[in-house]
Design a protein around this motif. Structure first.
Motif, PDB file in Angstrom:
ATOM      1  N   THR A  81      -9.587  -5.009  30.468  1.00 52.04           N
ATOM      2  CA  THR A  81      -9.059  -6.118  31.299  1.00 52.04           C
ATOM      3  C   THR A  81      -7.642  -6.243  31.165  1.00 52.04           C
ATOM      4  O   THR A  81      -6.679  -6.672  32.085  1.00 52.04           O
ATOM      5  CB  THR A  81      -9.676  -7.194  31.226  1.00 52.04           C
ATOM      6  OG1 THR A  81      -9.644  -8.147  30.077  1.00 52.04           O
ATOM      7  CG2 THR A  81     -11.134  -7.498  31.680  1.00 52.04           C
ATOM      8  N   ILE A  82      -7.017  -5.909  29.853  1.00 51.90           N
ATOM      9  CA  ILE A  82      -5.697  -5.988  29.470  1.00 51.90           C
ATOM     10  C   ILE A  82      -4.930  -4.674  29.465  1.00 51.90           C
ATOM     11  O   ILE A  82      -3.645  -4.494  29.298  1.00 51.90           O
ATOM     12  CB  ILE A  82      -5.572  -6.587  28.102  1.00 51.90           C
ATOM     13  CG1 ILE A  82      -6.215  -6.013  27.213  1.00 51.90           C
ATOM     14  CG2 ILE A  82      -5.932  -8.271  28.391  1.00 51.90           C
ATOM     15  CD1 ILE A  82      -5.650  -6.715  25.714  1.00 51.90           C
TER      16      ILE A  82
ATOM     17  N   ILE B 223       0.665  -5.005  25.162  1.00 51.91           N
ATOM     18  CA  ILE B 223      -0.272  -5.296  26.680  1.00 51.91           C
ATOM     19  C   ILE B 223       1.159  -5.155  27.531  1.00 51.91           C
ATOM     20  O   ILE B 223       2.309  -6.064  27.325  1.00 51.91           O
ATOM     21  CB  ILE B 223      -0.699  -6.626  26.734  1.00 51.91           C
ATOM     22  CG1 ILE B 223      -1.663  -6.661  25.604  1.00 51.91           C
ATOM     23  CG2 ILE B 223      -1.112  -7.046  28.082  1.00 51.91           C
ATOM     24  CD1 ILE B 223      -2.386  -7.944  25.420  1.00 51.91           C
TER      25      ILE B 223
ATOM     26  N   LYS C 195       3.145  -6.368  30.844  1.00 49.93           N
ATOM     27  CA  LYS C 195       2.826  -7.511  32.090  1.00 49.93           C
ATOM     28  C   LYS C 195       2.534  -6.826  33.181  1.00 49.93           C
ATOM     29  O   LYS C 195       3.389  -6.004  33.710  1.00 49.93           O
ATOM     30  CB  LYS C 195       4.027  -8.260  31.960  1.00 49.93           C
ATOM     31  CG  LYS C 195       4.120  -9.316  33.157  1.00 49.93           C
ATOM     32  CD  LYS C 195       5.048 -10.245  33.028  1.00 49.93           C
ATOM     33  CE  LYS C 195       5.298 -11.326  34.118  1.00 49.93           C
ATOM     34  NZ  LYS C 195       6.165 -11.674  34.807  1.00 49.93           N
TER      35      LYS C 195
ATOM     36  N   VAL D 259      -2.919  -9.771  34.536  1.00 48.22           N
ATOM     37  CA  VAL D 259      -2.587 -10.461  33.252  1.00 48.22           C
ATOM     38  C   VAL D 259      -1.772 -11.654  33.317  1.00 48.22           C
ATOM     39  O   VAL D 259      -1.687 -12.426  32.363  1.00 48.22           O
ATOM     40  CB  VAL D 259      -2.553  -9.710  31.724  1.00 48.22           C
ATOM     41  CG1 VAL D 259      -3.372  -8.563  31.580  1.00 48.22           C
ATOM     42  CG2 VAL D 259      -0.938  -9.120  32.070  1.00 48.22           C
TER      43      VAL D 259
ATOM     44  N   VAL E 168       2.262 -13.994  30.956  1.00 53.44           N
ATOM     45  CA  VAL E 168       1.136 -13.285  30.272  1.00 53.44           C
ATOM     46  C   VAL E 168       0.028 -14.492  30.091  1.00 53.44           C
ATOM     47  O   VAL E 168       0.421 -15.517  29.503  1.00 53.44           O
ATOM     48  CB  VAL E 168       1.486 -12.414  29.311  1.00 53.44           C
ATOM     49  CG1 VAL E 168      -0.092 -11.892  28.795  1.00 53.44           C
ATOM     50  CG2 VAL E 168       2.551 -11.427  29.508  1.00 53.44           C
TER      51      VAL E 168
ATOM     52  N   ALA F 119      -5.459 -13.281  28.004  1.00 50.04           N
ATOM     53  CA  ALA F 119      -5.054 -11.985  27.998  1.00 50.04           C
ATOM     54  C   ALA F 119      -4.451 -11.621  26.585  1.00 50.04           C
ATOM     55  O   ALA F 119      -4.741 -10.644  25.807  1.00 50.04           O
ATOM     56  CB  ALA F 119      -3.953 -11.530  29.017  1.00 50.04           C
TER      57      ALA F 119
ATOM     58  N   ASN G 177      -7.077 -11.937  23.769  1.00 55.37           N
ATOM     59  CA  ASN G 177      -7.948 -10.582  24.036  1.00 55.37           C
ATOM     60  C   ASN G 177      -7.061  -9.487  23.214  1.00 55.37           C
ATOM     61  O   ASN G 177      -7.767  -8.668  22.473  1.00 55.37           O
ATOM     62  CB  ASN G 177      -8.018 -10.141  25.403  1.00 55.37           C
ATOM     63  CG  ASN G 177      -9.341  -9.199  25.711  1.00 55.37           C
ATOM     64  OD1 ASN G 177      -9.895  -8.876  24.792  1.00 55.37           O
ATOM     65  ND2 ASN G 177      -9.288  -8.677  26.761  1.00 55.37           N
ATOM     66  N   GLY G 178      -5.781  -9.383  23.369  1.00 57.69           N
ATOM     67  CA  GLY G 178      -5.162  -8.411  22.742  1.00 57.69           C
ATOM     68  C   GLY G 178      -4.884  -8.638  20.965  1.00 57.69           C
ATOM     69  O   GLY G 178      -5.181  -7.967  20.370  1.00 57.69           O
TER      70      GLY G 178
END
Length: 157
Positions: free
Chosen positions: A36-37, A53, A55, A59, A66, A70, A73-74
């Motif tokens: 998803t990211i 990640i 942008k 996200v 951001v 997200a 998650n990263g």
């Protein structure tokens, strides 16, 4: 060397950029929520994991920065890279939570960094992995998000 770290090393040895892209896609398939990211693994080595990640609208939050989840998650992905590269043979790891402080806006691309030291891994579990996020658009390399992820390490059954 752990299988995951061996794959990262093999893929990035010949063509670093292409290898990172291939490894990032494979890692995200193993843990599908990471897709998803659209992460790019920048570093995987013992005691350090770094995930970039970009942008993009997928996200972003309602104010155009951001999204906090997200970033979380990263952070978890960076911690997972570090843990895979660091965990001793015959052992396994699992995160036990996440504690993050959002101290600045994240208007552009970001890097999520997870770090430990050998001394951390000598402690009784769970122990904590330090995580932080900086970004190209965050002024002066300011840390925009920081926190810890406690992880538990135990013997494989």
């Amino acid at each position: 060397m752990n299988q995951t770290l061996a794959l990262y090393t093999k893929l990035t040895k010949k063509n670093e950029k292409l290898g990172r892209a291939a490894f990032s896609a494979a890692f995200a398939l193993k843990a599908p929520y990471f897709r998803t990211i659209t992460p790019v693994v920048k570093t995987m080595e013992p005691h350090r994991g770094v995930v970039a990640i970009k942008k993009w609208w997928g996200v972003q939050n309602h104010i155009g920065t951001v999204h906090a989840i997200a970033i979380a998650n990263g952070m978890e992905m960076a911690m997972g890279l570090l843990a895979e590269a660091t965990v001793p043979k015959g052992m396994r790891w699992i995160p036990k939570g996440i504690q993050l402080d959002y101290v600045a806006k994240t208007p552009g691309d970001v890097e999520c960094v997870a770090e430990t030291s050998p001394e951390d891994w000598a402690k009784e579990p769970p122990f904590t992995v330090d995580v932080r996020m900086t970004g190209r658009m965050v002024k002066d390399g300011t840390v925009a998000v920081q926190g810890i992820i406690p992880i538990y390490v135990s013997a494989k059954k």
